[in-house]
Design a protein around this motif. Structure first.
Motif, short mmCIF file in Angstrom:
data_model
loop_
_atom_site.label_atom_id
_atom_site.label_comp_id
_atom_site.label_asym_id
_atom_site.label_seq_id
_atom_site.Cartn_x
_atom_site.Cartn_y
_atom_site.Cartn_z
N CYS A 1 -24.86 93.94 74.67
CA CYS A 1 -24.22 93.49 73.43
C CYS A 1 -22.95 92.69 73.72
N HIS A 2 -22.37 92.25 72.64
CA HIS A 2 -21.08 91.56 72.66
C HIS A 2 -19.99 92.51 73.16
N HIS A 3 -18.92 91.94 73.74
CA HIS A 3 -17.83 92.79 74.24
C HIS A 3 -17.04 93.47 73.12
N PHE A 4 -17.28 93.13 71.86
CA PHE A 4 -16.66 93.84 70.74
C PHE A 4 -17.25 95.23 70.55
N LEU A 5 -18.34 95.53 71.25
CA LEU A 5 -19.01 96.82 71.09
C LEU A 5 -18.03 97.99 71.13
N ASN B 1 -6.49 92.49 80.10
CA ASN B 1 -7.70 91.78 79.65
C ASN B 1 -8.79 92.76 79.20
N PRO B 2 -8.52 93.57 78.20
CA PRO B 2 -9.51 94.58 77.79
C PRO B 2 -10.85 93.99 77.37
N GLU B 3 -10.87 92.78 76.80
CA GLU B 3 -12.14 92.19 76.38
C GLU B 3 -13.00 91.80 77.59
N ILE B 4 -12.35 91.30 78.64
CA ILE B 4 -13.09 90.88 79.84
C ILE B 4 -13.74 92.07 80.53
N ASN B 5 -13.05 93.22 80.52
CA ASN B 5 -13.56 94.40 81.20
C ASN B 5 -14.27 95.38 80.27
N ALA B 6 -14.50 95.00 79.01
CA ALA B 6 -15.14 95.90 78.06
C ALA B 6 -16.59 96.18 78.45
N ARG B 7 -17.02 97.39 78.23
CA ARG B 7 -18.42 97.76 78.49
C ARG B 7 -19.29 97.03 77.48
N GLN B 8 -20.33 96.37 77.96
CA GLN B 8 -21.20 95.57 77.10
C GLN B 8 -22.64 96.08 77.09
N THR C 1 -14.79 98.32 70.72
CA THR C 1 -13.48 98.25 70.06
C THR C 1 -13.25 99.52 69.25
N LYS C 2 -12.00 99.80 69.01
CA LYS C 2 -11.61 100.98 68.25
C LYS C 2 -12.26 101.02 66.86
N GLU C 3 -12.39 99.85 66.24
CA GLU C 3 -12.95 99.76 64.89
C GLU C 3 -14.43 100.13 64.85
N ASN C 4 -15.14 99.98 65.95
CA ASN C 4 -16.58 100.24 65.98
C ASN C 4 -16.94 101.66 66.41
N ARG C 5 -15.96 102.46 66.77
CA ARG C 5 -16.20 103.83 67.25
C ARG C 5 -16.59 104.75 66.12
N PHE C 6 -17.62 105.55 66.34
CA PHE C 6 -18.01 106.62 65.41
C PHE C 6 -17.24 107.86 65.84
N THR C 7 -16.07 108.07 65.25
CA THR C 7 -15.20 109.16 65.70
C THR C 7 -15.67 110.54 65.25
N PHE C 8 -16.56 110.60 64.26
CA PHE C 8 -17.01 111.91 63.80
C PHE C 8 -18.01 112.55 64.77
N ILE C 9 -18.47 111.79 65.76
CA ILE C 9 -19.28 112.36 66.84
C ILE C 9 -18.32 112.49 68.02
N GLU C 10 -17.64 113.61 68.10
CA GLU C 10 -16.51 113.75 69.01
C GLU C 10 -16.89 113.90 70.48
N MET D 1 -25.17 90.75 67.14
CA MET D 1 -24.31 90.84 68.32
C MET D 1 -25.01 91.56 69.48
N ALA D 2 -26.29 91.87 69.30
CA ALA D 2 -27.09 92.50 70.36
C ALA D 2 -27.91 91.40 71.02
N TYR D 3 -27.81 91.30 72.34
CA TYR D 3 -28.44 90.20 73.08
C TYR D 3 -29.84 90.53 73.59
#
Length: 188
Positions: free
Chosen positions: A63-67, A34-41, A69-78, A89-91
Motif C-alpha cells: 500500500c501507500h506509505h500513508f498506511l 523522514n517518517p514517510e520514507i521509512n513507513a511500513r508499506q 499514519t496515526k489517523e489510519n490506526r484502529f486504536t480500539f484493537i489495542e 491506495m492499495a497497489y
C-alpha cells in the motif's frame, strides 16, 4: 471484522522499517527522521469491504506509505497494529506467492545504462555504478486494464517524469506507478 465502503484493514508488525543490515550487522534507524520514507508499506489483510475486488483476508498487501499514519490506526484493537487504507491506495496483493496488481497500479523495473558506458574496453570501471536510464523501465507486473491496452509483462516502457516511486516488493527494487504514467512501449 468487515469494514464498509471501500476500506481494507491491514495488520502490520511494526509501523516503520527501522532496521538495515550493513556488513552482516543489524543497525537500528530512528524512524522519526523522514517518517514517510521509512513507513511500513505492507502487511496482512485483516478485514476487507465487500466492495473491494481481488483482495482477501490473509493476503499480503502492498500500500501507500500513508498506511501507518496515526489517523489510519484502529486504536480500539489495542493488542494489534491494525490500520485502514482506501482501496485506491492499495497497489498489489501476494497470494500463493503470486503478485496480483490492484486498480490501475503497475510495478516497473528501472532500466540501467549499458555497462559499456561504465568501464573501458579493457575492463576498468570508470564509475562506481550504472546509472538509471531516465524514464525507461521494464514492465514487471501489470494490471488487466493496461494489458487490454496492449502492454505485456516484459515490455520496455517509457514513463512520465516524477512517476518513479521506488519500493521493495518481495525482495525486488521496483517502481510503483499508475497506468497513465506508462506513456509508450518501445523496442530498444
Amino acid at each position: 471484522m468487515q469494514p464498509l465502503s471501500n476500506y481494507i484493514l491491514v495488520e502490520v508488525e511494526k509501523t516503520h522499517e527501522d532496521t538495515v543490515f550493513l556488513n552482516g550487522k543489524e543497525i537500528y534507524l530512528n524512524p522519526t527522521y523522514n517518517p514517510e520514507i521509512n513507513a511500513r508499506q505492507h502487511g496482512v489483510v485483516y478485514g476487507v469491504s465487500k466492495n473491494v475486488k481481488n483482495v482477501k483476508v490473509g493476503d499480503k498487501i502492498y500500500c501507500h506509505h500513508f498506511l501507518t499514519t496515526k489517523e489510519n490506526r484502529f486504536t480500539f484493537i489495542e493488542d494489534k497494529l491494525i490500520y485502514r487504507i482506501q482501496e485506491n491506495m492499495a497497489y498489489a496483493v501476494v497470494r500463493d506467492n503470486k503478485i496480483i496488481m490492484l486498480n490501475n497500479w503497475v510495478f516497473v523495473e528501472q532500466v540501467l545504462e549499458d555497462e559499456s558506458k561504465c568501464k573501458t574496453d579493457s575492463g576498468i570501471w570508470i564509475k562506481p555504478d550504472q546509472e538509471d536510464e531516465e524514464l525507461h523501465g521494464v514492465l514487471k507486473y501489470a494490471n488487466d486494464e493496461l494489458i487490454e491496452q496492449g502492454a505485456k509483462v516484459g515490455d520496455r516502457i517509457i514513463f512520465s517524469f516524477n512517476s518513479e516511486y521506488k519500493m521493495n516488493i518481495e525482495g525486488e527494487n521496483l517502481m510503483r506507478m499508475r497506468n497513465e504514467d506508462v506513456l509508450a512501449i518501445y523496442n530498444g
